[in-house]
Scaffold this motif. Structure first.
Motif, PDB file in Angstrom:
ATOM      1  N   ASP A  78      -9.758   0.167   0.904  1.00  0.00           N
ATOM      2  CA  ASP A  78      -8.571   1.003   0.676  1.00  0.00           C
ATOM      3  C   ASP A  78      -7.459   0.191   0.021  1.00  0.00           C
ATOM      4  OD1 ASP A  78      -9.884   3.084   1.881  1.00  0.00           O
ATOM      5  OD2 ASP A  78      -8.815   2.929   3.794  1.00  0.00           O
ATOM      6  N   GLU A  79      -7.213  -0.998   0.552  1.00  0.00           N
ATOM      7  CA  GLU A  79      -6.170  -1.864  -0.008  1.00  0.00           C
ATOM      8  C   GLU A  79      -6.457  -2.166  -1.473  1.00  0.00           C
ATOM      9  OE1 GLU A  79      -5.974  -5.361   2.369  1.00  0.00           O
ATOM     10  OE2 GLU A  79      -5.292  -4.317   4.179  1.00  0.00           O
ATOM     11  N   ILE A 127      -8.257  -0.356  -3.657  1.00  0.00           N
ATOM     12  CA  ILE A 127      -8.081   0.830  -4.497  1.00  0.00           C
ATOM     13  C   ILE A 127      -6.599   1.181  -4.626  1.00  0.00           C
ATOM     14  CG2 ILE A 127      -8.573   3.285  -4.740  1.00  0.00           C
ATOM     15  CD1 ILE A 127     -10.921   1.467  -5.410  1.00  0.00           C
ATOM     16  N   LEU A 128      -5.846   1.081  -3.536  1.00  0.00           N
ATOM     17  CA  LEU A 128      -4.415   1.390  -3.600  1.00  0.00           C
ATOM     18  C   LEU A 128      -3.679   0.392  -4.489  1.00  0.00           C
ATOM     19  CD1 LEU A 128      -3.792   2.404   0.115  1.00  0.00           C
ATOM     20  CD2 LEU A 128      -3.702   3.906  -1.886  1.00  0.00           C
ATOM     21  N   HIS A 129      -4.102  -0.864  -4.455  1.00  0.00           N
ATOM     22  CA  HIS A 129      -3.534  -1.831  -5.407  1.00  0.00           C
ATOM     23  C   HIS A 129      -3.902  -1.426  -6.835  1.00  0.00           C
ATOM     24  CE1 HIS A 129      -2.227  -5.592  -7.200  1.00  0.00           C
ATOM     25  NE2 HIS A 129      -3.426  -5.724  -7.759  1.00  0.00           N
ATOM     26  N   GLY A 130      -5.121  -0.916  -6.994  1.00  0.00           N
ATOM     27  CA  GLY A 130      -5.543  -0.443  -8.312  1.00  0.00           C
ATOM     28  C   GLY A 130      -4.684   0.702  -8.813  1.00  0.00           C
ATOM     29  N   THR A 131      -4.235   1.577  -7.903  1.00  0.00           N
ATOM     30  CA  THR A 131      -3.357   2.674  -8.329  1.00  0.00           C
ATOM     31  C   THR A 131      -2.025   2.125  -8.859  1.00  0.00           C
ATOM     32  OG1 THR A 131      -2.333   3.022  -6.146  1.00  0.00           O
ATOM     33  CG2 THR A 131      -4.370   4.235  -6.630  1.00  0.00           C
ATOM     34  N   GLN A 132      -1.556   1.036  -8.265  1.00  0.00           N
ATOM     35  CA  GLN A 132      -0.313   0.421  -8.743  1.00  0.00           C
ATOM     36  C   GLN A 132      -0.505  -0.180 -10.137  1.00  0.00           C
ATOM     37  OE1 GLN A 132       0.781  -2.408  -5.709  1.00  0.00           O
ATOM     38  NE2 GLN A 132       1.143  -0.834  -4.164  1.00  0.00           N
ATOM     39  N   VAL A 133      -1.663  -0.798 -10.339  1.00  0.00           N
ATOM     40  CA  VAL A 133      -1.964  -1.372 -11.656  1.00  0.00           C
ATOM     41  C   VAL A 133      -2.032  -0.278 -12.706  1.00  0.00           C
ATOM     42  CG1 VAL A 133      -3.692  -2.637 -13.004  1.00  0.00           C
ATOM     43  CG2 VAL A 133      -3.160  -3.358 -10.655  1.00  0.00           C
ATOM     44  N   LEU A 134      -2.722   0.803 -12.370  1.00  0.00           N
ATOM     45  CA  LEU A 134      -2.829   1.924 -13.306  1.00  0.00           C
ATOM     46  C   LEU A 134      -1.464   2.534 -13.596  1.00  0.00           C
ATOM     47  CD1 LEU A 134      -6.029   3.847 -12.163  1.00  0.00           C
ATOM     48  CD2 LEU A 134      -5.630   2.828 -14.418  1.00  0.00           C
ATOM     49  N   ASP A 135      -0.672   2.724 -12.547  1.00  0.00           N
ATOM     50  CA  ASP A 135       0.649   3.318 -12.728  1.00  0.00           C
ATOM     51  C   ASP A 135       1.510   2.459 -13.653  1.00  0.00           C
ATOM     52  OD1 ASP A 135       2.609   5.383 -11.963  1.00  0.00           O
ATOM     53  OD2 ASP A 135       3.672   3.730 -11.018  1.00  0.00           O
ATOM     54  N   TYR A 140      -9.848  10.599  -8.795  1.00  0.00           N
ATOM     55  CA  TYR A 140     -10.366   9.786  -7.691  1.00  0.00           C
ATOM     56  C   TYR A 140      -9.236   8.983  -7.049  1.00  0.00           C
ATOM     57  CZ  TYR A 140     -12.933   5.947  -5.431  1.00  0.00           C
ATOM     58  OH  TYR A 140     -13.407   5.016  -4.528  1.00  0.00           O
ATOM     59  N   PHE A 141      -8.390   8.377  -7.856  1.00  0.00           N
ATOM     60  CA  PHE A 141      -7.299   7.560  -7.327  1.00  0.00           C
ATOM     61  C   PHE A 141      -6.246   8.418  -6.627  1.00  0.00           C
ATOM     62  CE2 PHE A 141      -9.245   4.932 -10.604  1.00  0.00           C
ATOM     63  CZ  PHE A 141      -9.396   3.738  -9.924  1.00  0.00           C
ATOM     64  N   ILE A 142      -6.041   9.626  -7.117  1.00  0.00           N
ATOM     65  CA  ILE A 142      -5.130  10.557  -6.455  1.00  0.00           C
ATOM     66  C   ILE A 142      -5.607  10.834  -5.031  1.00  0.00           C
ATOM     67  CG2 ILE A 142      -4.489  13.008  -6.390  1.00  0.00           C
ATOM     68  CD1 ILE A 142      -2.676  11.495  -8.199  1.00  0.00           C
ATOM     69  N   GLY A 143      -6.922  10.935  -4.857  1.00  0.00           N
ATOM     70  CA  GLY A 143      -7.474  11.173  -3.529  1.00  0.00           C
ATOM     71  C   GLY A 143      -7.104  10.075  -2.551  1.00  0.00           C
ATOM     72  N   TYR A 144      -7.121   8.833  -3.002  1.00  0.00           N
ATOM     73  CA  TYR A 144      -6.738   7.718  -2.124  1.00  0.00           C
ATOM     74  C   TYR A 144      -5.255   7.758  -1.792  1.00  0.00           C
ATOM     75  CZ  TYR A 144     -11.048   5.243  -1.457  1.00  0.00           C
ATOM     76  OH  TYR A 144     -12.299   4.909  -1.007  1.00  0.00           O
ATOM     77  N   LEU A 145      -4.449   8.139  -2.743  1.00  0.00           N
ATOM     78  CA  LEU A 145      -3.017   8.254  -2.458  1.00  0.00           C
ATOM     79  C   LEU A 145      -2.768   9.364  -1.444  1.00  0.00           C
ATOM     80  CD1 LEU A 145      -1.603   7.863  -6.086  1.00  0.00           C
ATOM     81  CD2 LEU A 145      -1.474   6.191  -4.233  1.00  0.00           C
ATOM     82  N   THR A 146      -3.530  10.442  -1.541  1.00  0.00           N
ATOM     83  CA  THR A 146      -3.351  11.578  -0.632  1.00  0.00           C
ATOM     84  C   THR A 146      -3.722  11.228   0.798  1.00  0.00           C
ATOM     85  OG1 THR A 146      -3.795  13.144  -2.420  1.00  0.00           O
ATOM     86  CG2 THR A 146      -4.032  13.972  -0.171  1.00  0.00           C
ATOM     87  N   TYR A 147      -4.784  10.446   0.977  1.00  0.00           N
ATOM     88  CA  TYR A 147      -5.309  10.208   2.323  1.00  0.00           C
ATOM     89  C   TYR A 147      -4.939   8.849   2.922  1.00  0.00           C
ATOM     90  CZ  TYR A 147      -8.200  14.401   2.332  1.00  0.00           C
ATOM     91  OH  TYR A 147      -8.626  15.705   2.333  1.00  0.00           O
ATOM     92  N   ARG A 148      -4.663   7.836   2.082  1.00  0.00           N
ATOM     93  CA  ARG A 148      -4.592   6.480   2.632  1.00  0.00           C
ATOM     94  C   ARG A 148      -3.279   5.727   2.384  1.00  0.00           C
ATOM     95  NH1 ARG A 148      -7.823   6.330   6.468  1.00  0.00           N
ATOM     96  NH2 ARG A 148      -7.684   4.055   6.417  1.00  0.00           N
TER      97      ARG A 148
END
Length: 343
Positions: free
Chosen positions: A237-238, A240-248, A303-311
């Motif tokens: 989770d950590e 993937i959530l770091h990955g969302t920051q990179v993508l953003d 897919y990344f939105i799903g992690y933001l929604t749940y984790r």
């Protein structure tokens, strides 16, 4: 006079149906699916008394009832009529969820429903309609994802059944699932899906660990296996959530003049790196199996939105629970229910 009033009412109703045809059609489909499911359930007591059902099925059902009692008595979740009936899926999925996101922003497509509010996903009891909706969203240029759903909550409006697919889960995962869904029936805030799902995930995992410790002991194999699984997936989770920051951060560098070819190239290059680097996650007992980068089926923004929604908010709940309430869960739950108005 009565006839005129009736005609006006029918006219207004027809106008409403025409105006909100998509919503009405969707609601009718969901209602049919839910009624069909409930109509074909059997009371748990009948299943337990029926010699046609194997002992393994009955043992898992008894375990679910035990988990439910624990959630209500020990955690303080609201009493519920759910999980007192059984539905045999006959090995088939029964609900699919579609999610969508902007192609160059981690911004989810939102759907608005009366009473229950705004959601960043849409469920379907009919696979064809889910596929059609996904195709329409793709034509609109959105990143999309469709997945089977293993469980859902009707938020206490109906009594949710035990699904036969529940019985395939190991005990820790099963406890987490049941407590997660019962949490939704206890506290669900309108138009706050991310908060609701993160809270239910937090309570589900915390409650499962407590249940496992009470039933088997902290030194037992079932407890240690479940804990090892949770430690591993927290690391994932950590990541993937770091990955969302990179993508953003990447998406924010895109300008109106940046070509689609360049944006796509940078986007998929970044996503590939996020996925490939997940191979380095290793907690000693578990690790992700190595994969060939060229054969990866890369996830998209949905897919990344799903992690933001749940984790995304897990640390927030843990810190608040431990620092402000000293690990007293019932006091913490009372605070949440008093602070946040629920449906």
């Amino acid at each position: 006079m009565v006839k005129k009033i009736a005609l006006v009412f029918v006219g207004v109703l027809l106008a409403l149906v025409v105006w909100q045809w998509e919503l009405v059609s969707y609601g009718w489909m969901q209602a049919k699916g839910q009624v069909r499911l409930l109509w074909n359930t059997k009371p748990v007591a009948d299943v337990l008394a029926d010699p046609a059902y194997p002992d393994s099925t009955k043992q898992k059902i008894e375990l679910i009832r035990e988990i439910k009692r624990f959630a209500i008595d020990s955690l303080g979740l609201d009493k519920s009529g759910s999980y007192e009936s059984f539905y045999d899926q006959q090995g088939k999925p029964i609900l699919w969820v579609v999610t969508a996101a902007q192609p160059y922003q981690l911004v989810a497509k939102q759907w608005h429903f009366p009473i229950i509010g705004t959601f960043s996903y849409k469920g379907f009891f009919e696979k064809d309609r889910a596929d059609t909706t996904k195709a329409e969203l793709q034509r609109d240029g959105l990143d999309t994802r469709i997945g089977e759903v293993s469980a859902w909550s009707t938020l206490g409006f109906l009594n949710d059944p035990i699904l036969s697919s529940f019985l395939d889960r190991p005990v820790g995962s099963l406890a987490e699932l049941i407590i997660h869904e019962l949490t939704h029936g206890t506290l669900f805030i309108k138009n706050s899906l991310e908060y609701n799902e993160n809270l239910a995930d937090f309570v589900g995992e915390y409650g499962a660990l407590r249940f496992m410790a009470q039933k088997y002991g902290r030194n037992s194999v079932p407890y240690r296996d479940y804990l090892a699984t949770k430690v591993f997936y927290e690391k994932y989770d950590e990541h993937i959530l770091h990955g969302t920051q990179v993508l953003d951060s990447l998406y924010k560098t895109f300008k109106p003049t940046t070509s689609t070819i360049v944006k796509d190239s940078l986007k998929w290059q970044t996503i590939r790196q996020i996925v490939v680097s997940s191979d380095t996650i290793n907690t000693g007992e578990r690790s992700i199996k190595k994969r060939t980068a060229g054969k990866l089926n890369l996830p998209n923004n949905a897919y990344f939105i799903g992690y933001l929604t749940y984790r995304k908010q897990q640390n927030r709940f843990r810190q608040e629970f431990e620092n402000r309430f000293g690990g007293d869960f019932k006091r913490y739950l009372t605070y949440l229910k008093q602070t946040y108005p629920s449906l």
